[in-house]
Scaffold this active site. Structure first.
Site, PDB file in Angstrom:
ATOM      1  N   PHE A 174       0.202  -1.286   0.157  1.00 30.05           N
ATOM      2  CA  PHE A 174      -0.144  -0.015   0.277  1.00 30.05           C
ATOM      3  C   PHE A 174       0.682   0.958  -0.338  1.00 30.05           C
ATOM      4  O   PHE A 174       2.298   0.937   0.185  1.00 30.05           O
ATOM      5  CB  PHE A 174      -0.924   0.274   1.317  1.00 30.05           C
ATOM      6  CG  PHE A 174      -0.579   0.225   2.435  1.00 30.05           C
ATOM      7  CD1 PHE A 174      -0.175   1.488   3.256  1.00 30.05           C
ATOM      8  CD2 PHE A 174       0.558  -0.833   3.616  1.00 30.05           C
ATOM      9  CE1 PHE A 174       0.564   1.654   4.563  1.00 30.05           C
ATOM     10  CE2 PHE A 174       0.647  -1.106   4.762  1.00 30.05           C
ATOM     11  CZ  PHE A 174       1.130   0.074   4.875  1.00 30.05           C
ATOM     12  N   CYS A 175       0.253   2.494  -0.108  1.00 34.15           N
ATOM     13  CA  CYS A 175       0.546   3.562  -0.485  1.00 34.15           C
ATOM     14  C   CYS A 175       0.159   4.675   0.053  1.00 34.15           C
ATOM     15  O   CYS A 175      -1.450   4.226  -0.123  1.00 34.15           O
ATOM     16  CB  CYS A 175       1.642   3.956  -1.965  1.00 34.15           C
ATOM     17  SG  CYS A 175       0.988   3.909  -3.216  1.00 34.15           S
ATOM     18  N   THR A 176       0.171   5.819  -0.464  1.00 39.25           N
ATOM     19  CA  THR A 176      -0.874   7.026  -0.009  1.00 39.25           C
ATOM     20  C   THR A 176      -1.579   7.169  -0.422  1.00 39.25           C
ATOM     21  O   THR A 176      -3.032   7.035  -0.718  1.00 39.25           O
ATOM     22  CB  THR A 176      -0.534   8.795   0.274  1.00 39.25           C
ATOM     23  OG1 THR A 176       0.812   8.444   0.689  1.00 39.25           O
ATOM     24  CG2 THR A 176      -0.937   8.854   0.736  1.00 39.25           C
ATOM     25  N   GLY A 178      -1.521   5.408  -4.418  1.00 34.36           N
ATOM     26  CA  GLY A 178      -1.989   3.746  -5.152  1.00 34.36           C
ATOM     27  C   GLY A 178      -0.547   3.959  -6.261  1.00 34.36           C
ATOM     28  O   GLY A 178      -0.548   3.297  -6.401  1.00 34.36           O
ATOM     29  N   ILE A 203      -4.519   4.825   0.919  1.00 35.98           N
ATOM     30  CA  ILE A 203      -4.799   4.791   2.657  1.00 35.98           C
ATOM     31  C   ILE A 203      -6.003   5.556   2.053  1.00 35.98           C
ATOM     32  O   ILE A 203      -6.652   5.601   2.768  1.00 35.98           O
ATOM     33  CB  ILE A 203      -3.513   5.032   2.600  1.00 35.98           C
ATOM     34  CG1 ILE A 203      -2.044   4.187   3.297  1.00 35.98           C
ATOM     35  CG2 ILE A 203      -3.533   5.869   4.248  1.00 35.98           C
ATOM     36  CD1 ILE A 203      -0.809   4.721   3.673  1.00 35.98           C
TER      37      ILE A 203
END
Length: 260
Positions: A174-176, A178, A203
């Site tokens: 995951f990241c902030t 995408g 997220i």
């Protein structure tokens, strides 16, 4: 109230005059009083921008027309305008990774926020936070591994030292917003990892989509603007800035996106 909007799109702009495109987009930002940063590269566009909701709708519509696409934008809101200026930058990548990837290889790896909890609870799933150490420090998912990177481009070194496709059959990431996972997922697939999952929309999409009482997110989410972080309700947070951007502009070539 200001609308803070993030978006990215991987599309082939290699045949475009990026400087002319930059000027066109910057003109629209000025006309519509849009603040924030947009990055253009041969591989696409990545941005975090802010304005009034009415101006933002007009701006996204104008960008769709300029680029000939339909952008999927996600927004949060703040009483304070988190950017001071309008900027459009031309770079080699919209998020700096340093490795060529086949985006089509990651087809089918996206997991919706509603399905995410079930995936990361499964036995044998290694959950990787693809963000940087200063982002991890103020919030992450329960059970996530911190690669302790300073830059997204450091992640391949972490993989070489710590992950083995013969042992780690299931990797979720995951990241902030995408955008980093869009590159990291096909990179892992090319390295032979069998089952790769990425959180669709990152997220920010998870916090917007999953009821607070069901969330497995812990802490706040770092964002690259003057808010520093947002909480589980996507409201400006109270976290301390641990980044090397402290006291400087938090927008870099690697991400102006929650993000993305």
């Amino acid at each position: 109230m200001y609308e803070i909007t993030t978006f990215y799109k991987f599309l082939d702009l290699s045949g475009s005059d990026l400087q002319a495109l930059k000027a066109n987009i910057l003109d629209q930002m000025v006309v519509l009083s849009i603040r924030g940063t947009i990055i253009l590269a041969p591989e696409g566009i990545n941005a975090t921008v802010a304005s009034s909701p009415e101006q933002m709708r007009a701006f996204i519509k104008s960008l769709d027309a300029i680029l000939g696409i339909k952008l999927e934008a996600r927004s949060t809101f703040s009483k304070v305008l988190p950017f001071k200026a309008a900027k459009v930058k031309v770079r080699q990548e919209i998020v700096t990774f340093g490795h060529n990837v086949d985006f089509s290889a990651a087809s089918g790896t996206h997991i919706s926020p509603e399905e995410w909890n079930d995936i990361i609870k499964k036995d044998g799933v290694v959950l990787i936070d693809t963000r940087n150490d200063y982002e991890f420090k103020i919030g992450t998912f329960e059970g996530a591994v911190n690669p302790a990177t300073e830059r997204f481009s450091d992640l391949p070194k972490f993989v070489e030292k710590n992950l083995d496709p013969d042992r780690h059959k299931n990797v979720a990431m995951f990241c902030t917003g995408g955008v980093r996972c869009e590159k990291f997922a096909p990179y892992l697939i090319a390295k032979g990892f069998e089952n790769v999952y990425q959180l669709e929309g990152g997220i920010l999409n998870y916090l917007a989509s999953v009821p607070k009482e069901e969330q497995l997110w812990q802490g706040e989410c770092f964002v690259f603007d003057e808010r520093i972080s947002v909480d589980a309700d996507l409201q400006p947070g109270s976290s301390t800035d641990h980044s090397f951007y402290k006291g400087k502009s938090k927008v870099s070539d690697e991400k102006p996106n929650g993000g993305q």
